[in-house]
Design an enzyme around this catalytic site. Sequence first.
Site, PDB file in Angstrom:
ATOM      1  N   VAL A 143      -7.280   4.451  10.876  1.00 23.40           N
ATOM      2  CA  VAL A 143      -6.164   4.691   9.960  1.00 23.40           C
ATOM      3  C   VAL A 143      -6.640   5.111   8.566  1.00 23.40           C
ATOM      4  O   VAL A 143      -7.812   4.963   8.227  1.00 23.40           O
ATOM      5  CB  VAL A 143      -5.264   3.435   9.844  1.00 23.40           C
ATOM      6  CG1 VAL A 143      -4.713   3.065  11.207  1.00 23.40           C
ATOM      7  CG2 VAL A 143      -6.042   2.258   9.249  1.00 23.40           C
ATOM      8  N   GLU A 144      -5.709   5.613   7.774  1.00 23.39           N
ATOM      9  CA  GLU A 144      -5.962   6.086   6.403  1.00 23.39           C
ATOM     10  C   GLU A 144      -7.110   7.099   6.345  1.00 23.39           C
ATOM     11  O   GLU A 144      -7.938   7.074   5.441  1.00 23.39           O
ATOM     12  CB  GLU A 144      -6.219   4.909   5.449  1.00 23.39           C
ATOM     13  CG  GLU A 144      -4.981   4.077   5.186  1.00 23.39           C
ATOM     14  CD  GLU A 144      -5.141   3.110   4.024  1.00 23.39           C
ATOM     15  OE1 GLU A 144      -6.181   3.173   3.335  1.00 23.39           O
ATOM     16  OE2 GLU A 144      -4.237   2.294   3.814  1.00 23.39           O
ATOM     17  N   GLY A 145      -7.153   7.966   7.334  1.00 16.53           N
ATOM     18  CA  GLY A 145      -8.203   8.979   7.407  1.00 16.53           C
ATOM     19  C   GLY A 145      -9.295   8.537   8.356  1.00 16.53           C
ATOM     20  O   GLY A 145     -10.098   7.666   8.014  1.00 16.53           O
ATOM     21  N   SER A 176       0.857  -1.173   0.000  1.00 13.84           N
ATOM     22  CA  SER A 176       0.000   0.000   0.000  1.00 13.84           C
ATOM     23  C   SER A 176       0.894   1.224   0.000  1.00 13.84           C
ATOM     24  O   SER A 176       2.003   1.200  -0.518  1.00 13.84           O
ATOM     25  CB  SER A 176      -0.929  -0.030   1.219  1.00 13.84           C
ATOM     26  OG  SER A 176      -1.849   1.030   1.195  1.00 13.84           O
ATOM     27  N   ARG A 192      -6.109   3.437  -0.941  1.00 13.33           N
ATOM     28  CA  ARG A 192      -7.237   3.454  -0.004  1.00 13.33           C
ATOM     29  C   ARG A 192      -8.431   2.713  -0.584  1.00 13.33           C
ATOM     30  O   ARG A 192      -9.327   2.299   0.156  1.00 13.33           O
ATOM     31  CB  ARG A 192      -7.604   4.904   0.334  1.00 13.33           C
ATOM     32  CG  ARG A 192      -8.600   5.026   1.471  1.00 13.33           C
ATOM     33  CD  ARG A 192      -8.662   6.432   2.032  1.00 13.33           C
ATOM     34  NE  ARG A 192      -8.899   7.434   1.017  1.00 13.33           N
ATOM     35  CZ  ARG A 192      -8.906   8.744   1.257  1.00 13.33           C
ATOM     36  NH1 ARG A 192      -8.644   9.190   2.465  1.00 13.33           N
ATOM     37  NH2 ARG A 192      -9.132   9.602   0.295  1.00 13.33           N
TER      38      ARG A 192
END
Length: 829
Positions: free
Chosen positions: A504-506, A214, A382
């Site tokens: 995570v990731e926003g 990723s 994402r």
Amino acid sequence: MVSLVFFLLCIGVASVLAIKKLPLWSWAIFIAVVTLILHTGFFDSSPDLNILSFIFWLPALLLGALCVSGIRHTLFIKPAFKFIKNILPKVSATEQEALDAGTVGWDAELFSGEPDWSKLKAIAPITLNEEEQNFLDGPTQELCKMLDDWSIRHTHNEVPDHIWSYMKDKGFFGMLISKEHGGLGFSAQAQSLVLGKLASRSPDACIIVMVPNSLGPGELIEKYGTNEQKQQYLPKLSAGEEMPCFALTGPTSGSDAASMRDIGIVCKGQHNGQEVVGIKLTWDKRYITLAPKATLLGLAFRLFDPDNLLGKKSDIGITLAMIPHTHPGVNIGRRHLPSGTAFPNGPTSGKDVFIPMEWVIGGQDYIGKGWSMLMSCLSAGRSISLPASGTAGVKYLLRVTSAYARTRKQFGLAIGRMEGVEDPLARLVENAYVAEASRAVTASMVSAGEKPSVISALLKYQSTERMRQSVNDAMDIHAGKAICDGPSNYLLSSYQMVPVGITVEGANILTRTLITFSQGALRSHPWLYREIQAVQDPDEERGLRAFEKAFVGHITYTTSNIFGALFHNITFGFFADTPSHASTTNRHYAQLYRASKNFALVADLTVALLGGGLKVRQKISGRLADALSELYMISCVLKRYEDDGEQLADATIVDYCVQNSLYRFQEALKGVVDNFPIRGVAWLLAILLFPLGARKRPAPDKHGKELVKQVLEPGEMRDRLTRHIFVSHDANDTTGLLEVALQCVVASEAADKKVEKAVRKGLIQRYHNSDWLAEAVQKSIITQEEETLLRKTEDLVSRVIAVDHFTPAEVLPNYATQPMTNTNTEAAE
């Protein structure tokens, strides 16, 4: 009667003008003709009507004036240009880079209010090449068999070394790296399915594979690295000789990552015995996955050049570099323990660490371009990682919970057949079908080269939220079995991992309220982004010309949405556009088209009227993000149904999912209207969207009952709903035991009913101190063969419902030296 016919005729003509998006002069003529007819007193010569007709001349004259270039430019375009320049959201440099990084696709069709169904159909179904399929069926399946979730989480508090070695040997860390550079070069769809299968067995192992595939050095070097960087690092990353992590988040820069305080100063320093131009770095990062195991640290920082050594400017901007973990000054801190999970995660810091310029990813050509590089990779990444693990989690939860609900009995009945349990079970079915449909469609988009920034945001928060809902439902159904941890507990790792995916990731709260709709409105709206670009053009004359074209198009678009929404809502979507290839789902496509028209209207007016204020109206933008999400997921559900061959058994599931989504969509828009700050507009929207009241209802109970009935039976339906996850049929495996027990419970159901009936009548006594099955045979209630089958079933069921227990010493965690010993089990009553 004539007046009514005339009124309906006017609505019909206006709807045709709107649907066909005819030019403004046609609207001016239409309104003028209607006003003239009213003014002549053809229907009613009363003074009130004559006075009212004069009011109708105003829009006719305004639209007519807009059709005359000189008048339009002087009276409308220039004032509107200045006005909109003040009210439209200000796009910062980092926001601009985020907007430019991603691509738009199906989300733009939904924003348009007139989705082109051929574009949805053109998205490829799940497609793997032979090598990808073999990897999924071979190494991935074998790795899943090797994973012991309890041992990883509790005994070792770590993924064991032999698992890491297997992952390296089989190339798990190089799925996204091209074959040219030693990787597997897999498609996004293949990566998604591999990650999902691993997630269904061990979330910790999935994360270890997920991170190198990723956002991180591997992807960044593959896309932006210099030839030297690619040759030096990519083969080692693919083989697992280098283990990467990427440090973006810090103590003061979480969701607002662009505000990072980590800095680099361009200066001269010593490297390999020579003085070179490089960067002196100071950083403090945390929550960095794989950091404790990393040999190569990817770092994001803000770069400054106070002495102008690079000949650019002082504040160069966010820049990315890669640093060996052994480099002097690099500090990898001790481990975090996120939610009690076992994957490596920790902080990293450094003070005045000098690195050469060639360690900047992409070299000097990419200094200051780090944010756009990150956003480009994030738009794709994402879409894959968390949707894959979240979807697999939901399917896994459906699989184990449906088996347990059929196996576990209370009051002489399988708990899955109780209406109170049917409700959460039906939600599990819905979530599994919708999440897999959305995951597959989005992964196909990325495989085709798209970088769907808006869709990736909504899918991230929706898939992880559905995972949260599903794990709560599964825990409720399992009750005491779920809360007692141990080797026989197959739910608690999922429960522990949910907050990680949410965060995570926003973080989901901000992804929903600040990113999804706000970015989607700017990026996917057919005219808004053009207007913003025009008003921000430094050449004002050029900007005015571009703005005029976009502004006129925007007015036509808004007018079309107003009358189009009213028309389709009054006619219940009967005349909505549907795809020619659809047959059994035509009615769903019609309602999706109608909903898209409603969404386009509300989204357009919200952004146009609230402008930059939308950033603080986060409840409204959050509801619009929910509405857009429901539209996207309905699209994916309909596509999955077609891609799966329109299985008759799935028709009820599709109906159930679509009806619930349309209801949630309606409630989201209703929430926007009820809370719209400009009350006159709220009143108008209520008339246009709900002329006959809010009429959508959730799917009826009988549909949920039918879904649950199907998943409580082993077979094709249950397998299709839980496809692409790891399924064991080994009775010595925690989840394999469930599958074996389920088969026996179904096979012995007829005999079990005989015993239950006899117990209720008092013919046999079922207590711990009696052999009720032998008594049942003796009294000819069941046969000897049925007794054998029931004894086997009783044994399996007692193992399924068993929970683990420990001595006090065993439950005290000792992360340093001593592993926890094995456990004993006892059957729960």
